[in-house]
Scaffold this motif. Sequence first.
Motif, mmCIF file in Angstrom:
data_model
loop_
_atom_site.group_PDB
_atom_site.id
_atom_site.type_symbol
_atom_site.label_atom_id
_atom_site.label_comp_id
_atom_site.label_asym_id
_atom_site.label_seq_id
_atom_site.Cartn_x
_atom_site.Cartn_y
_atom_site.Cartn_z
ATOM 1 N N ASN A 51 0.708 -1.262 0.052
ATOM 2 C CA ASN A 51 0.018 0.108 -0.022
ATOM 3 C C ASN A 51 1.012 1.162 0.146
ATOM 4 O OD1 ASN A 51 -2.421 -1.365 0.099
ATOM 5 N ND2 ASN A 51 -2.305 -1.578 2.302
ATOM 6 N N PHE A 52 1.916 1.273 0.771
ATOM 7 C CA PHE A 52 3.017 2.575 0.797
ATOM 8 C C PHE A 52 3.346 2.660 -0.625
ATOM 9 C CE2 PHE A 52 7.163 4.193 1.187
ATOM 10 C CZ PHE A 52 6.765 5.397 2.234
ATOM 11 N N VAL A 53 3.982 1.554 -1.361
ATOM 12 C CA VAL A 53 4.443 1.962 -2.753
ATOM 13 C C VAL A 53 3.709 2.485 -3.640
ATOM 14 C CG1 VAL A 53 5.802 0.637 -4.626
ATOM 15 C CG2 VAL A 53 6.271 0.324 -2.109
ATOM 16 N N SER A 54 2.036 1.747 -3.447
ATOM 17 C CA SER A 54 1.110 1.944 -4.328
ATOM 18 C C SER A 54 0.804 3.417 -4.078
ATOM 19 C CB SER A 54 -0.136 1.221 -4.146
ATOM 20 O OG SER A 54 0.232 -0.200 -4.375
ATOM 21 N N GLY A 55 0.878 4.123 -2.813
ATOM 22 C CA GLY A 55 0.515 5.351 -2.682
ATOM 23 C C GLY A 55 1.385 6.349 -3.179
ATOM 24 N N ARG A 62 -0.570 10.499 -10.398
ATOM 25 C CA ARG A 62 -1.927 11.291 -10.349
ATOM 26 C C ARG A 62 -2.915 10.752 -11.337
ATOM 27 N NH1 ARG A 62 -1.407 17.361 -10.474
ATOM 28 N NH2 ARG A 62 -3.131 17.204 -8.983
ATOM 29 N N PRO A 63 -3.330 9.601 -11.170
ATOM 30 C CA PRO A 63 -4.568 9.227 -12.126
ATOM 31 C C PRO A 63 -5.886 9.845 -11.496
ATOM 32 C CG PRO A 63 -3.847 7.408 -10.607
ATOM 33 C CD PRO A 63 -2.810 8.481 -10.568
ATOM 34 N N PHE A 64 -5.828 10.133 -10.316
ATOM 35 C CA PHE A 64 -7.111 10.981 -9.901
ATOM 36 C C PHE A 64 -6.520 11.917 -8.818
ATOM 37 C CE2 PHE A 64 -7.097 6.554 -8.041
ATOM 38 C CZ PHE A 64 -6.885 7.144 -6.486
ATOM 39 N N LYS A 65 -7.067 12.792 -8.334
ATOM 40 C CA LYS A 65 -6.786 13.775 -7.533
ATOM 41 C C LYS A 65 -8.081 14.278 -6.461
ATOM 42 C CE LYS A 65 -7.658 17.740 -10.696
ATOM 43 N NZ LYS A 65 -8.076 16.738 -11.908
ATOM 44 N N VAL A 66 -7.640 14.842 -5.289
ATOM 45 C CA VAL A 66 -8.493 15.240 -4.681
ATOM 46 C C VAL A 66 -9.646 16.069 -5.324
ATOM 47 C CG1 VAL A 66 -9.254 16.784 -2.499
ATOM 48 C CG2 VAL A 66 -7.005 15.346 -2.572
ATOM 49 N N ILE A 82 -5.709 11.736 -0.217
ATOM 50 C CA ILE A 82 -4.937 10.705 -0.477
ATOM 51 C C ILE A 82 -3.536 10.618 0.222
ATOM 52 C CG2 ILE A 82 -3.392 9.764 -2.770
ATOM 53 C CD1 ILE A 82 -5.573 11.336 -4.377
ATOM 54 N N SER A 83 -3.459 9.326 0.809
ATOM 55 C CA SER A 83 -2.215 9.381 1.751
ATOM 56 C C SER A 83 -1.352 8.198 1.003
ATOM 57 C CB SER A 83 -2.608 9.166 3.166
ATOM 58 O OG SER A 83 -3.507 7.808 3.213
ATOM 59 N N VAL A 84 -0.219 7.821 1.829
ATOM 60 C CA VAL A 84 0.659 6.683 1.294
ATOM 61 C C VAL A 84 0.111 5.316 1.513
ATOM 62 C CG1 VAL A 84 2.613 8.331 1.312
ATOM 63 C CG2 VAL A 84 1.992 7.025 3.176
ATOM 64 N N ARG A 85 -0.771 5.461 2.314
ATOM 65 C CA ARG A 85 -1.321 3.953 2.894
ATOM 66 C C ARG A 85 -2.736 3.682 2.237
ATOM 67 N NH1 ARG A 85 -4.698 0.899 5.485
ATOM 68 N NH2 ARG A 85 -5.875 2.682 6.136
ATOM 69 N N ALA A 86 -3.709 4.607 2.281
ATOM 70 C CA ALA A 86 -5.055 4.445 1.853
ATOM 71 C C ALA A 86 -5.604 5.885 1.330
ATOM 72 C CB ALA A 86 -5.947 4.105 2.972
ATOM 73 N N THR A 87 -6.767 5.682 0.649
ATOM 74 C CA THR A 87 -7.408 6.874 -0.167
ATOM 75 C C THR A 87 -8.703 7.043 0.277
ATOM 76 O OG1 THR A 87 -6.142 6.639 -2.122
ATOM 77 C CG2 THR A 87 -8.196 7.761 -2.280
ATOM 78 N N ASN A 101 -4.438 1.523 -0.987
ATOM 79 C CA ASN A 101 -3.979 2.061 -2.347
ATOM 80 C C ASN A 101 -3.602 0.913 -3.483
ATOM 81 O OD1 ASN A 101 -4.064 4.913 -1.586
ATOM 82 N ND2 ASN A 101 -2.047 4.774 -0.698
ATOM 83 N N SER A 102 -3.328 -0.268 -2.919
ATOM 84 C CA SER A 102 -2.948 -1.492 -3.426
ATOM 85 C C SER A 102 -4.218 -1.727 -4.502
ATOM 86 C CB SER A 102 -2.411 -2.672 -2.998
ATOM 87 O OG SER A 102 -3.419 -3.100 -1.918
#
Length: 261
Positions: A51-55, A62-66, A82-87, A101-102
């Motif tokens: 999840n960290f790497v996916s973040g 940036r396939p999507f943004k806030v 959007i954080s480095v672990r989850a969205t 994020n994975s």
Amino acid sequence: NSIRLAVGYAGVALAALVGISAAGIDLSNLALVAGALSLGIGFGLQNVVSNFVSGLILLAERPFKVGDWIVAGDISGTVRKISVRATEIETFQRQSVILPNSNLINNAVGNWTHRNKLGRVDIKVGVAYGSDVKRVHAVLLGICRAHPMVLKNPEPFVLFANFGPAALEFEIRVFVADVLNGSIVQNDIRFAIFDIFEDEHIEIPSAPRAVVESKKRESWPIDDDKIEAEFAERERLEAEAAAEQARLAKTKRRGRKPDPD
């Protein structure tokens, strides 16, 4: 958002290194300990690392943004964080959904507002057989062009879609500048179709409804002895009453007074 998160995590890492150096801890010894623990930690924290790497990939590509409206499987809503672990995604029912994020990297994700908010709205309409299809087409096209939120370019389009089993099927396709207003446009156009069709005497057929008749009398359960006995007793009493009435009627026809017994 990506720049802010990257600078924030870099600042935390730099502060940690400065603190360790100021405390006089030898980084080479710390590296040896970290290397010894890395194997066990790696097996136990595979999902966290993934999840960290996916973040990091999401923040970089940036396939999507806030603020974007995305669809991820059964989840549809607006990206809030959007954080480095989850969205964090907020659905249109105001429910916050935290997606790892994975999942967003490995699965297909639809983004309605990736480059702009331009979007198409589709509305299906059915009219009765025997209707003037050219008149129906002209009426629907006029309704679309009269709506203030419908764009002139690309211009609205009305498709004669199919000869359905119960109706002649049309499909309205219009473009709006902000796809988030698509529900408003659909609602307005449907109201306008209903009013104008009534004035033009254009019928919208309805599918016939199946009517299920309930049984007047339910049979007793075969495996229930008590109910079966009560049912048999009731049938016997009804038969005796019918026989008594028949006997009285027969006696009356013969002109004899019935026996008191």
